[in-house]
Scaffold this active site. Structure first.
Site, mmCIF file in Angstrom:
data_model
loop_
_atom_site.group_PDB
_atom_site.id
_atom_site.type_symbol
_atom_site.label_atom_id
_atom_site.label_comp_id
_atom_site.label_asym_id
_atom_site.label_seq_id
_atom_site.Cartn_x
_atom_site.Cartn_y
_atom_site.Cartn_z
ATOM 1 N N HIS A 329 0.820 -1.209 0.000
ATOM 2 C CA HIS A 329 0.000 0.000 0.000
ATOM 3 C C HIS A 329 0.858 1.266 0.000
ATOM 4 O O HIS A 329 2.062 1.253 0.281
ATOM 5 C CB HIS A 329 -0.951 0.012 1.201
ATOM 6 C CG HIS A 329 -0.289 0.153 2.534
ATOM 7 N ND1 HIS A 329 0.177 1.349 3.029
ATOM 8 C CD2 HIS A 329 -0.029 -0.773 3.502
ATOM 9 C CE1 HIS A 329 0.680 1.175 4.231
ATOM 10 N NE2 HIS A 329 0.585 -0.118 4.544
ATOM 11 N N CYS A 347 3.104 -4.492 6.849
ATOM 12 C CA CYS A 347 2.736 -4.339 5.440
ATOM 13 C C CYS A 347 3.969 -4.021 4.599
ATOM 14 O O CYS A 347 5.051 -3.748 5.116
ATOM 15 C CB CYS A 347 1.710 -3.221 5.285
ATOM 16 S SG CYS A 347 0.078 -3.638 5.927
#
Length: 407
Positions: A329, A347
């Site tokens: 992301h 992440c």
């Protein structure tokens, strides 16, 4: 799918079957049966039918077999007369002496078999017999199936599994799996894998070939799923495999490399999980793109507001790669660390421009392979199917493996 794709057949032998070997209806060698067998000469053909006339409790997966001795079959009709509608389709052998039904019968139904044969002299033999099938106490259906046009679109990545969930526990996995057929426009070796009594997934031995057309047929109507449990309906899905796009990233080199059809199309500096006391590690392994989300709200797992380590963040252009909260992301706050250090909560952080490119150019089912982390992706964490080698995958398949192709 188009007519060029040939359906694969599993669990079926040659069409030319010796009727004397059929015993799944509870009988031994079938004999000539009928209510109107009328040979017109001493050399008239003799017709044999299995199941035998007036047999009851016939399993729904028992084929109807009709054979003619001393002549060829001119017509065979297996018609539902009670508890069901329509007729059973069938296949006639090349020499015209044997006929075998296709598909399953309906539980709790009665059927009439009518057959006509003729010998070389033109003498006609006709026969009619009946049988009834086992009764059912419950039905099962497919509760969910992936890929689907609603959730993944019609074109998916080369790592995409086929995932089926049933609304009831399946105990006769062999019968159900035998009727889950996968055909592809390019040769593929693949197998189903049962995760529990309601969940079965299919994947190839290796990633799908690019630009493959795939059809999944769940021919479950009348199929036994357990004691008194039978499938209520059939289901078919068609989808396509897109171009081959595989992304590889390392938590050690801090770089994501995207290859499309074996050509590098993008290199993106990244920052992975920082580890530390909270053990925020990005998992190593073969992830798949599970969803593409323009906006995602991320909350610290198991840590509430006011507690050390708590966070709640709104992030943009996210591609989910596991069920444990891992995404690729946009992370404008960590651009300075991307390519140099791991500072995320687990992440894969990339720049806003790279995140926008990645979400726009990723298909659901595209492999994203991460290496260098001390934490390994679990096979059941999201779509971590490729974390099991082929031998491990086959351990949970009832029918081992088969080949699908249109050759």
């Amino acid at each position: 799918m188009g007519h060029a794709i040939r359906r694969s057949v599993r669990g079926a032998g040659s069409l030319v079957l010796a009727l004397a070997t059929v015993s799944c209806s509870g009988t031994t060698a079938p004999r000539s049966e009928g209510t109107s067998q009328t040979p017109q000469s001493s050399a008239a053909a003799v017709i044999s039918v299995a199941p035998l006339d007036r047999t009851t409790g016939v399993p729904t997966d028992t084929p109807v077999l009709v054979a003619s001795r001393g002549g060829t079959l001119q017509k065979v009709v297996v018609r539902a007369v009670k508890g069901a509608k329509g007729s059973l389709p069938g296949v006639l052998s090349a020499d015209g002496t044997q006929w075998r039904s296709r598909g399953t019968t309906t539980p709790g139904a009665s059927y009439e078999v009518s057959a006509t044969a003729v010998n070389e002299a033109g003498a006609v033999t006709e026969t009619t017999s009946t049988f009834s099938t086992v009764r059912r106490t419950a039905t099962f259906t497919i509760d969910g199936i992936m890929p689907s046009a609603e959730t993944t679109g019609l074109t998916v990545g080369v790592g995409m599994p086929v995932m089926i969930t049933f609304d009831r526990d399946i105990s006769d996995r062999v019968a159900v799996e035998r009727n889950l057929l996968v055909t592809a426009s390019k040769p593929v070796i693949g197998a189903w894998h049962w995760f529990d009594s309601r969940t079965v997934h299919f994947r190839p031995k290796h990633f799908w070939p690019a630009h493959t057309r795939v059809r999944v047929e769940a021919r479950l109507a009348g199929v036994r799923g357990g004691a008194g449990l039978y499938g209520a309906a059939n289901r078919t899905i068609d989808f396509r495999i897109g171009r081959s796009q595989i992304t590889r990233g390392s938590v050690l080199t801090h770089l994501l490399t995207v290859r499309r059809d074996d050509r590098v199309v993008r290199r993106m500096p990244m920052s992975a999980g920082q580890g530390g006391v909270w053990k925020y590690h990005t998992t190593s392994g073969i992830h798949l793109a599970m969803s593409r989300e323009p906006v995602t709200i991320m909350v610290s797992p198991g840590i509430g507001p006011g507690s050390p380590g708590y966070y709640r963040m709104t992030v943009y252009n996210t591609v989910r790669i596991s069920n444990s909260g891992e995404y690729v992301h946009s992370a404008p706050w960590s651009v300075g660390s991307q390519g140099h250090a791991n500072v995320s909560h687990g992440c894969v952080n990339v720049s806003p421009a790279d995140a926008k490119w990645f979400i726009d150019n990723t298909l659901i089912g595209d492999p994203i392979i991460i290496t260098g982390s001390p934490r390994r992706l679990e096979p059941t964490n999201g779509w971590g199917h490729w974390q099991e080698d082929w031998k491990q995958w086959l351990r949970w398949s009832s029918l081992k493996h088969f080949t699908t192709d249109d050759a």
